[in-house]
Each structure stands twice: as structure tokens, then as C-alpha cells.
Design a protein around this motif. Structure first.
Motif, mmCIF file in Angstrom:
data_model
loop_
_atom_site.group_PDB
_atom_site.id
_atom_site.type_symbol
_atom_site.label_atom_id
_atom_site.label_comp_id
_atom_site.label_asym_id
_atom_site.label_seq_id
_atom_site.Cartn_x
_atom_site.Cartn_y
_atom_site.Cartn_z
ATOM 1 N N PRO A 57 1.615 2.180 -1.690
ATOM 2 C CA PRO A 57 2.183 1.403 -2.802
ATOM 3 C C PRO A 57 1.244 0.315 -3.326
ATOM 4 C CG PRO A 57 3.219 0.806 -0.711
ATOM 5 C CD PRO A 57 2.359 1.986 -0.435
ATOM 6 N N ARG A 58 0.305 -0.136 -2.510
ATOM 7 C CA ARG A 58 -0.614 -1.196 -2.935
ATOM 8 C C ARG A 58 -1.935 -0.640 -3.469
ATOM 9 N NH1 ARG A 58 0.018 -5.802 1.850
ATOM 10 N NH2 ARG A 58 2.288 -6.095 1.621
ATOM 11 N N ARG A 59 -2.018 0.652 -3.551
ATOM 12 C CA ARG A 59 -3.255 1.264 -4.028
ATOM 13 C C ARG A 59 -2.996 1.999 -5.337
ATOM 14 N NH1 ARG A 59 -5.632 3.741 1.676
ATOM 15 N NH2 ARG A 59 -5.758 1.729 2.768
ATOM 16 N N LYS A 60 -4.029 2.098 -6.127
ATOM 17 C CA LYS A 60 -3.899 2.757 -7.419
ATOM 18 C C LYS A 60 -3.880 4.276 -7.249
ATOM 19 C CE LYS A 60 -6.107 -0.831 -10.218
ATOM 20 N NZ LYS A 60 -7.196 -1.127 -11.184
ATOM 21 N N ALA A 61 -3.201 4.908 -8.172
ATOM 22 C CA ALA A 61 -3.214 6.368 -8.197
ATOM 23 C C ALA A 61 -4.497 6.854 -8.861
ATOM 24 C CB ALA A 61 -1.997 6.892 -8.942
ATOM 25 N N HIS A 62 -4.936 8.034 -8.483
ATOM 26 C CA HIS A 62 -6.161 8.615 -9.033
ATOM 27 C C HIS A 62 -5.827 9.945 -9.703
ATOM 28 C CE1 HIS A 62 -8.498 5.589 -6.951
ATOM 29 N NE2 HIS A 62 -7.953 5.946 -5.801
ATOM 30 N N LEU A 63 -6.379 10.133 -10.876
ATOM 31 C CA LEU A 63 -6.180 11.361 -11.638
ATOM 32 C C LEU A 63 -7.488 12.145 -11.672
ATOM 33 C CD1 LEU A 63 -4.505 13.194 -13.529
ATOM 34 C CD2 LEU A 63 -5.280 11.758 -15.433
ATOM 35 N N PHE A 64 -7.402 13.403 -11.273
ATOM 36 C CA PHE A 64 -8.568 14.281 -11.276
ATOM 37 C C PHE A 64 -8.262 15.521 -12.109
ATOM 38 C CE2 PHE A 64 -9.576 11.768 -7.606
ATOM 39 C CZ PHE A 64 -10.953 11.807 -7.482
#
Length: 623
Positions: free
Chosen positions: A214-221
């Protein structure tokens, strides 16, 4: 009748015989001769009219003759240098691109199922390994005539940014191949092969959205696969907003075909819900219909513990490689550190049996091939305890019944879990479950008051799926599972189906044609849990018939069959008793009328007497 001519005597001269007059011709013979003469004259006229051949050849014929006579110029054959110049390494991605049928992508219908299966299996493994109750969403949508978009989203721990490209864009890359514990994935091919198939048929990359906390950003690939070099081809790598605390979302567009049936995505998800009672599954089909399979338990499967290889499952070549790669400085330490179930006593016994000058302090990397062969032979001849079963997690008898009841409405449920066994040093466990009785059928039951009453079940459309149970005049349904994963294809080639066919179901009260599945309103669930399931191909659709596995399969089926036979025989006795009681009950009203006439009973007294007689009938006849 006398002949008109005198036959020649033996003393007549041969010339005289030749000069004797011929017998006169008949009319038929004369007509034949006339016809032959006419035919000969016609042939002569045609030959006279036909143009004479000049012997000259046409231009095409002259060219063909010249070419055929001309000496052929021999093609220069390849030599070793030219053949060597054409040799090159074949990428594993390139190989499976041309042989995608080996991975289950041999038809558009099967390709869609395989892609969904690989994505769901990865999600379940990730959630269970992370200690999270899985909640997975599967969505299929049609984009064009023969194209579908598959979306699988989970609430697992997510994938770290550096590993996303390798996991989804490189074949034979994973964490489970060398791990000896139960898991759905094994080879590190599945999800990357699904992306490769989508890229091959539509040219579009795989889209991955993942978040690890929850404290980390999501990554889009967005990435594809460079099939020539078997490496990921990244199109997009950026941060993204996502409302999930953690998880992974995979989107693949591919050429596919969707239809319902026994080998469809719908059936795969239904069976997945049965074998994974801790799973909450949301499914949206291409028509927009949404189905939710709720979890029937809030407990995760027992955590599996990785074990070391068992000595009895090691082959000579692998043993030689392990001797060279080990960091142990003594042979005794090598046997105890690299293998399971080997202690100081067993190690000493193996080394003593091997001979060849080997001792406890022999340096492993300096052991020659002949010495390694003697060591391998000694290992197989030494009695060693079976491997630990902490590396496998069976479903359990209670949860098998709970899963069957959740998805199948039947009259009778039974399950059996066999003790753990070993094949080639790999532990495995067989589980069998049976659901008997067609949903909506009419049966009999014994009430608490001792009465036999008809029972009629109305299947709940939300939970009952009649396509999982055959009709009374159809072969039974066999639900095959390997490490909780449904197997929908190659049923006839699977050891599970062969074991079901070879079990004598007639002794349990079922009808069974020779060499075929029994005929009954029944579904059989068979599950094998193992650290390494022996599939017959890379597509993981059928299980190989190892003798140890086949034996345990038959024992598990027979165990459930005995319980089923008891139920069927009880049902037949109940039916016979029901018919007898009905026969007697026909005469009770007449007995009441007779008693009324004899004893001058009133109508209420007569009715009460009839009820008492019926009650005595049901209570006195024990069942």
C-alpha cells in the motif's frame, strides 16, 4: 447317326488325307466370313485416307529432345565448411513459437483456456505463498471477430519491478523448477508463453499492472518477447495509479474462440473452485454475465516445506554433477547435506557398500565416474526412509466434500485421502471424491419416525451445475486434478482415467461396459498432489502411468467405491421395503372398515384406528 465321310484308315497316305474334300459350310459360318471381309475393306479405306507421317518433329518436341540429350550440370554439393556456416543456436522462444502446440496453444479454443489457466495458477501460487486468501477476477471480452482480451487480476503480494519483464517476457524463467515442494507451476513457461501467443497472433504486447504494497507505487508494463534471443522487449515501463493495496493484473489480447462446454473456460473455473475451497473467484464471460464462486473456508492450505532430493530418485548423471558442484569437503557430509533422510548411520552404510576405495573423508569433486557408479548402486541397494510429506499439501477429505457440495447437488458424497507414497524419490498423495445422484432426482429417505418418504430435490440454480454430473444413462464424469489444477484435455491418455476404467465398478452396484467408464449419475474427483507431477507433455494435460501412482489411484477409487456400494445397496433395500409397506398399506383402510362394522365404531374412531395401524406398521418393521 452315321458320318457322311469315311474316316481315313491307319494305312492311308498323309497326302491323301490333305486332299480329302472339306465338309460343306453352314449358313452361320458363311455369314461370319462375309462380315470379316467387309471389316477388312473398311480398315483398308481408313488407312488409305489417313495422312502419311512425314517423320518431322514439332518445335516443342525438338526442344525437349535437345534438352534431354544435353548433359546436365551437376549442382555443387555442400562441404563441411558450408554446412558449418549455416549452424546457429536455436532460442527456446523461437522453438516454442514454431511448436506452440506443445504448450497447449494448438487451437484458438484451447489457447484461450490455456492462457486463463496459466494466469490463474500463477495468482493462486503467489497468494498462497504470501499467506493471503486469494480473491481473483477473470474477465473475457471480445474485441474483434476472432480476438479476445483476457484480464486476470489478483490480490497477491505483487511482483517487484525488476522481475516483471523477466517473468512475463522470458521463457524458462521461474522460481519453482528447482524447488521440491508442491506448486501449480513447474517449468517457468506458462504465462510468458501465453503472452508470446498473443504477440504472435495479434502483434500486441502484454499489459501488466502490479503493486507490492500500500505504501509503494504501482508499475505499469507493456512488453513483448524477442523470440530470437528469448528476452523481454519492453515497450512501456512507468508508474501508475491503482486502488488495490497489492496484487497483479495481466491483460493479453489474442486470437481465440470462446464456447461453453466440458472443455471451456467456464468449466475450468468451476472445477478450480471445487479443488480450491479457500478461493473467491469472480468471472465475467464475453456476454457480460458475472458469476461469483464464494470460498467455503477461511483457512489457507497447509504451508509446504521445501525438501532436498531423495537418494532413491537420483540418476547417475545427476549424482556425478552434484558431486562436482557441492561445497562439502567429505563424502559423508555430501550425502547428509545434499539428500533427505540420510543421517550419519545411513551415509556410513552407503559408503561401506560402495567400496572402490571410498571412505567417509573422500573428497566429492575428485570421485571418478566408476566410483560414482558404485556409489549410485550402493544408494539404490540401501534401505532409506521415505521422504517427508511436509512438502505436499492435499486438499483433505472434509474440504473435498465441501467443495463438491458447493458446486454439485447430489444425494451422496464421499471422499478418501490415501497415505503418502513415493515414485522415483518424489512423494505424492492421491485423493478421491464421489458425488452420486443427479440433481433434481427423486429418491427415498428414512424419517426419524421410521417412515420411508419420497425425497425430491430442486437444484439451486446459483450453486448446482448439472453438467458436472452425468445422467443415469450416460458415462460418469471424471474430474481430474494435479496440484489443485483441473485437467480438461487428453482424458483418455491420463493415468487417472485408465485407473477409473480398470476399477471393477460392477461390484459396487454400478453398470459398467467392458473397457469403458461406468454408467451412472455420478461425478468422480481424483487429485494427485506431488512435488513433481509426471505430466506426459509440456502442456500439462495428462499424468503418466507410473506403477506406484497407478496402484495408489486404484486403491483410492476402491476405498470410495466400497462406501458408495454400501449406500447403493442400502438404497435398494430401502426401495424394496418401501414397496412392501405400500402393498400392506393398501389393505389397512379395508381393515378399518371391517373393524367399524364388527365393533360398531364411529367414523372418527375408524380413522384413528387406521392411523394407529399405519403407525404400528412403520414402527414394527425395522430397517
Amino acid at each position: 447317326m452315321t458320318s457322311r465321310f469315311k474316316e481315313p484308315s491307319l494305312f492311308d497316305d498323309l497326302d491323301d488325307l490333305g486332299e480329302r474334300p472339306e465338309p460343306p459350310e453352314t449358313d452361320a459360318v458363311a455369314k461370319k466370313k462375309t462380315a470379316r471381309k467387309k471389316a477388312g475393306r473398311k480398315t483398308t479405306r481408313k488407312a488409305a485416307k489417313a495422312p502419311r507421317k512425314t517423320g518431322k518433329k514439332t518445335p516443342n518436341a525438338r526442344i525437349a529432345a535437345a534438352v534431354s540429350k544435353a548433359p546436365r550440370k551437376e549442382r555443387k554439393r555442400a562441404d563441411a565448411e558450408s554446412m558449418a556456416s549455416r549452424q546457429r543456436e536455436i532460442s527456446v522462444s523461437e522453438f516454442f513459437t514454431k511448436n506452440r502446440h506443445l504448450l497447449g496453444f494448438d487451437s484458438p479454443l484451447k489457447a484461450l483456456l490455456t492462457a486463463v489457466k496459466e494466469a490463474v495458477d500463477n495468482s493462486l501460487d503467489a497468494c498462497e505463498e504470501g499467506g493471503i486468501l486469494p480473491e481473483i477476477t477473470v474477465e473475457l471480452s471480445q474485441t474483434e471477430n476472432n480476438r479476445y482480451r483476457m484480464v486476470v487480476e489478483d490480490n497477491g503480494p505483487g511482483v517487484v519491478r525488476d522481475q516483471v519483464a523477466k517473468i512475463f517476457g522470458k521463457l524458462l524463467y521461474g522460481s519453482k523448477f528447482h524447488k521440491l515442494s508442491q506448486s501449480r507451476g513447474q517449468q517457468g513457461i506458462g504465462i510468458s508463453a501465453a503472452g508470446m501467443y498473443g504477440q504472435l497472433t495479434t502483434g500486441k504486447p502484454v499489459r501488466i499492472l502490479t503493486r507490492t504494497g500500500p505504501r509503494r507505487k504501482a508499475h505499469l508494463f507493456e512488453l513483448g518477447i524477442d523470440t530470437a534471443k528469448n528476452r523481454p522487449d519492453i515497450h512501456k515501463d512507468e508508474d501508475a495509479d491503482w486502488d488495490k493495496k497489492s496484487g497483479t493484473r495481466v491483460e493479453i489480447e489474442m486470437e481465440a474462440r470462446y464456447q461453453k462446454g466440458q472443455r471451456s473456460v467456464d468449466m475450468y473455473l468451476k472445477q478450480t473452485a471445487i479443488a480450491n475451497p479457500h478461493l473467491t473467484l469472480h468471472y465475467i464471460d464475453p456476454g457480460g454475465e458475472k458469476v461469483t464462486y464464494e470460498a467455503s473456508t477461511k483457512s489457507l492450505p497447509p504451508e509446504t516445506i521445501e525438501i532436498k532430493p531423495h537418494p532413491h530418485g537420483i540418476e547417475l548423471g545427476r549424482l556425478i554433477a552434484m558431486l562436482k558442484e557441492t561445497s562439502c569437503r567429505s563424502l559423508s557430509g555430501f550425502l547428509q547435506e545434499e539428500f533427505s533422510r540420510v543421517g550419519p548411520k545411513v551415509a556410513k552404510e552407503v559408503i561401506k557398500s560402495a567400496g572402490k576405495g571410498l571412505s567417509d573423508k573422500s573428497y566429492p569433486s575428485r570421485i571418478a565416474r566408476e566410483e560414482a557408479s558404485a556409489l549410485h548402486k550402493a544408494i539404490n541397494e540401501t534401505k532409506i526412509s521415505s521422504p517427508s510429506t511436509e512438502c505436499i499439501a492435499p486438499i483433505g477429505e472434509d474440504l473435498i466434500v465441501a467443495g463438491l457440495k458447493k458446486e454439485i447437488t447430489a444425494d451422496f458424497y464421499v471422499s478418501s485421502t490415501r497415505p503418502a507414497a513415493v515414485y522415483r524419490g518424489n512423494p505424492f498423495q492421491i485423493e478421491v471424491g464421489i458425488a452420486y445422484g443427479k440433481p433434481g432426482g427423486v429418491g427415498l429417505e428414512l424419517t426419524d419416525a421410521g417412515r420411508i418418504a419420497k425425497r425430491k430435490k430442486k437444484p439451486d440454480p446459483k450453486t448446482a451445475h448439472e453438467d458436472l454430473v452425468a445422467d443415469a444413462d450416460e458415462p460418469i464424469r471424471v474430474l481430474r486434478f494435479a496440484n489443485r489444477v483441473p485437467l480438461l484435455y487428453q482424458q483418455s491418455a491420463c493415468a487417472i482415467t485408465k485407473a477409473v476404467i480398470q476399477t471393477n465398478w460392477r461390484s459396487y452396484g454400478l453398470t459398467q461396459p467392458r473397457g469403458a467408464l461406468p454408467v451412472a449419475p455420478m461425478a468422480i474427483l481424483v487429485h494427485i498432489a506431488s512435488v513433481w507431477v509426471p505430466f506426459t507433455s509440456e502442456s500439462k494435460e495428462a499424468i503418466a502411468s507410473y506403477p506406484e501412482i497407478f496402484k495408489e489411484l486404484k486403491l483410492g477409487l476402491q476405498d470410495c467405491g466400497r462406501k458408495l456400494g454400501t449406500y447403493i445397496r442400502k438404497g435398494k433395500r430401502l426401495q424394496r421395503e418401501f414397496e412392501k409397506r405400500n402393498y400392506i398399506e393398501k389393505y389397512i383402510p379395508h381393515i378399518g372398515i371391517a373393524l367399524q362394522e364388527i365393533l360398531d365404531l364411529t367414523n372418527p374412531q375408524r380413522d384413528k384406528t387406521v392411523e394407529t395401524l399405519e403407525d404400528v406398521l412403520h414402527r414394527s418393521r425395522k430397517f
